[in-house]
Enzyme design. Structure first.
Site, PDB file in Angstrom:
ATOM      1  N   ASP A   1      16.605  17.269  82.085  1.00  0.00           N
ATOM      2  CA  ASP A   1      15.813  17.466  80.709  1.00  0.00           C
ATOM      3  C   ASP A   1      16.168  16.420  80.016  1.00  0.00           C
ATOM      4  OD1 ASP A   1      14.996  19.000  78.534  1.00  0.00           O
ATOM      5  OD2 ASP A   1      16.965  18.591  77.744  1.00  0.00           O
TER       6      ASP A   1
ATOM      7  N   ASP B   1      15.708  15.516  76.199  1.00  0.00           N
ATOM      8  CA  ASP B   1      16.205  15.607  74.687  1.00  0.00           C
ATOM      9  C   ASP B   1      17.576  16.498  74.949  1.00  0.00           C
ATOM     10  OD1 ASP B   1      14.227  14.048  73.694  1.00  0.00           O
ATOM     11  OD2 ASP B   1      13.062  15.923  73.671  1.00  0.00           O
TER      12      ASP B   1
END
EC number: 3.1.3.-
Length: 182
Positions: free
Chosen positions: A18, A20
């Site tokens: 991922d 952020d």
């Protein structure tokens, strides 16, 4: 971090991250490359995987595009800055849709993990996903990939208890994948 150079039958053949809150500090709806700040240890973890020939990729929801808060061009500029700071990624998957768009790519849907796996010419079961929230874990599970949660201040307790594996850092997450505990 020490990872055996040997690939075991349980070792993933690629790792998807991922963006952020996992590899860079979360700045909601960030359209400004100057605000990109790597998470502690991210560059070392990524370089360690690359040095072993393990492809790395990013799977990221960017609903700010659908909401009109940022443009695709701004997201691309931020992603370019991520690569400047953290090195090249073998694959990027970006969902520009909002929660109500009923797309298959938005996490926790499997679309980005499936697409990234296909682009890397791997089966989803050969891939691991590392993220900071339940949607990352859900996307991995829905695709048939392994997953490790690295909680942050925004991770909910129920996401932690529901995760298939939890690590205190990116390095620990990767080590757990090679230790066969995930």
């Amino acid at each position: 971090m020490h990872i055996s150079a040997e690939l075991t039958p349980t070792a993933p053949r690629a790792v998807l991250f991922d963006r952020d809150g996992t590899i860079v500090v979360d700045v909601p709806y960030n359209g400004d490359p100057s605000l990109v700040q790597p998470m502690a240890g991210a560059r070392e973890v990524l370089d360690g995987l690359r040095s072993r020939g393990i492809p790395v990729g990013v799977v990221t929801n960017q609903s700010g595009i659908a909401r009109g808060l940022i443009t695709r061009e701004q997201v691309d500029a931020v992603n370019a800055r991520v690569e400047e700071l953290l090195g090249p990624f073998d694959v990027w998957e970006i969902c520009p849709h909002g929660a109500g768009d009923a797309c298959s790519c938005r996490k926790p849907g499997p679309g980005m993990v499936l697409s990234a796996s296909a682009r890397l010419q791997l089966e989803p079961g050969e891939v691991a996903v590392i993220g900071d929230i339940g949607a990352d874990m859900g996307a991995a599970a829905a695709a048939g990939a392994r997953a490790v949660l690295v909680p942050t201040d925004i991770t909910l307790e129920e996401e932690i208890s529901a995760a298939p594996a939890v690590a205190g850092s990116l390095a620990e997450a990767v080590e757990s994948l090679w230790a066969g505990t995930v």
